[in-house]
Design a protein around this motif. Structure first.
Motif, PDB file in Angstrom:
ATOM      1  N   SER A 135      11.800   2.062  -6.724  1.00 51.93           N
ATOM      2  CA  SER A 135      11.079   1.801  -5.475  1.00 51.93           C
ATOM      3  C   SER A 135      11.160   2.992  -4.533  1.00 51.93           C
ATOM      4  O   SER A 135      10.194   3.314  -3.843  1.00 51.93           O
TER       5      SER A 135
ATOM      6  N   HIS B 184       7.297  -1.876  -1.675  1.00 52.62           N
ATOM      7  CA  HIS B 184       8.286  -0.937  -2.208  1.00 52.62           C
ATOM      8  C   HIS B 184       9.444  -0.746  -1.233  1.00 52.62           C
ATOM      9  O   HIS B 184      10.610  -0.654  -1.653  1.00 52.62           O
TER      10      HIS B 184
ATOM     11  N   LYS C 216       8.625   5.439  -5.666  1.00 54.70           N
ATOM     12  CA  LYS C 216       7.235   4.996  -5.501  1.00 54.70           C
ATOM     13  C   LYS C 216       6.809   4.895  -4.042  1.00 54.70           C
ATOM     14  O   LYS C 216       5.622   5.000  -3.733  1.00 54.70           O
ATOM     15  N   ILE C 217       7.761   4.677  -3.152  1.00 54.89           N
ATOM     16  CA  ILE C 217       7.397   4.436  -1.752  1.00 54.89           C
ATOM     17  C   ILE C 217       6.759   5.668  -1.119  1.00 54.89           C
ATOM     18  O   ILE C 217       5.863   5.551  -0.273  1.00 54.89           O
TER      19      ILE C 217
ATOM     20  N   ARG D 180      11.598  -3.917  -1.364  1.00 52.30           N
ATOM     21  CA  ARG D 180      12.347  -3.999  -2.623  1.00 52.30           C
ATOM     22  C   ARG D 180      13.504  -2.994  -2.625  1.00 52.30           C
ATOM     23  O   ARG D 180      14.597  -3.305  -3.094  1.00 52.30           O
TER      24      ARG D 180
ATOM     25  N   ASP E  31       0.151  -0.135  -8.611  1.00 55.93           N
ATOM     26  CA  ASP E  31       0.640   0.643  -7.470  1.00 55.93           C
ATOM     27  C   ASP E  31      -0.446   1.501  -6.835  1.00 55.93           C
ATOM     28  O   ASP E  31      -0.266   2.010  -5.727  1.00 55.93           O
TER      29      ASP E  31
END
Length: 287
Positions: A28, A240, A31-32, A243, A143
């Motif tokens: 996460s 994200h 990805k954030i 999480r 995503d």
């Protein structure tokens, strides 16, 4: 007290869980950043579209678009609800659903019926169990969501409003404030809310080619699509972030639990050693 073997089994189990939560936290975290970049990239377009719509709302045009007309008697309300596809994001989705139900009940108490379209697996599963009319859903956007994936559910609501089946349409999503904070947002999509006073500080007029109806139909539809798409991007970034924070908290709790179990294991081991020594000493004394 549990035996040493049982405590060791628990420790290993918690350690395995900690590996999973740490992995999810790192995924996460990676990805954030991309999600934030996508969100920030689309913001200038959404902001510019909002400014244009504000100007159009103040323009002296012979044609008034149906999406700009306020309806006094509200009999049916539509909600476009955006959630995540996956869980393990703390209370992100549940908080949004709880606040949405509060809004829905207020309209139902006034005698209005509710239509819902959902974007995201969690919202789809949740609202199928509620007494609302679910007219559409889309899930598994990934995503990097694309606008093409959203056109269908948006069109369902726009067509229903145009045909007079809906009197209000709201957009519900998680607004990304920062990594630690995401808030439930309820934006009125239709009829279009009044323009920002800073935008509409004087009257505007336009020359339309080929005509006002054709141009406004296209521009306002694109504007609403851009609002929904921007909300989806905000929700992905919020997912994200939530999480990452939830998995960090889970990893910290696992560390604390492992420490507590290790302490219990050491006490149990020490008690067993002490008992064994006592038995040896007792046996020697008896001889």
């Amino acid at each position: 007290m549990a035996s040493g073997r049982e405590i060791q089994t628990k420790i290993k189990s918690v350690q395995n869980t900690r590996k999973v939560t740490r992995a999810l936290e790192m995924v996460s975290a990676s990805k954030i950043r991309k999600a934030q970049e996508r969100m920030k990239t689309s913001r200038p377009y959404a902001r510019a579209m909002k400014q244009v719509i504000g100007h159009l709302a103040q323009a002296n045009s012979d044609y008034q678009h149906p999406f700009m007309v306020e309806r006094q008697d509200v009999k049916r309300v539509g909600y476009i609800i955006i959630s995540s596809d996956r869980g393990l994001a703390g209370g992100l989705n549940n908080n949004l659903f709880r606040k949405t139900l509060g809004e829905v009940r207020q309209w139902q108490d006034k005698g209005a019926e509710i239509d819902v379209v959902t974007i995201g697996q969690k919202a789809s599963v949740f609202f199928r169990r509620i007494k609302v009319n679910m007219v559409g859903s889309v899930a598994h956007l990934g995503d990097s969501p694309k606008l093409d994936q959203l056109i269908g559910v948006i069109k369902v609501m726009l067509d229903a409003y145009t045909e007079g089946k809906l009197d209000r349409v709201y957009l519900v999503y998680n607004d990304f404030v920062n990594t630690m904070t995401q808030r439930a947002a309820f934006d009125q999509l239709l009829p279009l809310p009044e323009a920002d006073p800073q935008v509409s500080h004087h009257d505007w007029d336009y020359l339309y080619e080929p005509d006002a109806q054709t141009v406004l139909d296209h521009v306002i539809t694109r504007y609403i699509e851009s609002l929904v798409y921007q909300a989806v991007l905000e929700n992905v970034a919020s997912e994200h972030a939530a999480r990452m924070v939830a998995m960090k908290a889970a990893s910290d709790n696992a560390n604390k639990l492992i420490g507590d179990l290790q302490l219990v294991y050491n006490k149990a081991r020490q008690a067993a050693i002490t008992q064994e020594i006592s038995e040896i000493v007792g046996g020697a004394a008896a001889v």
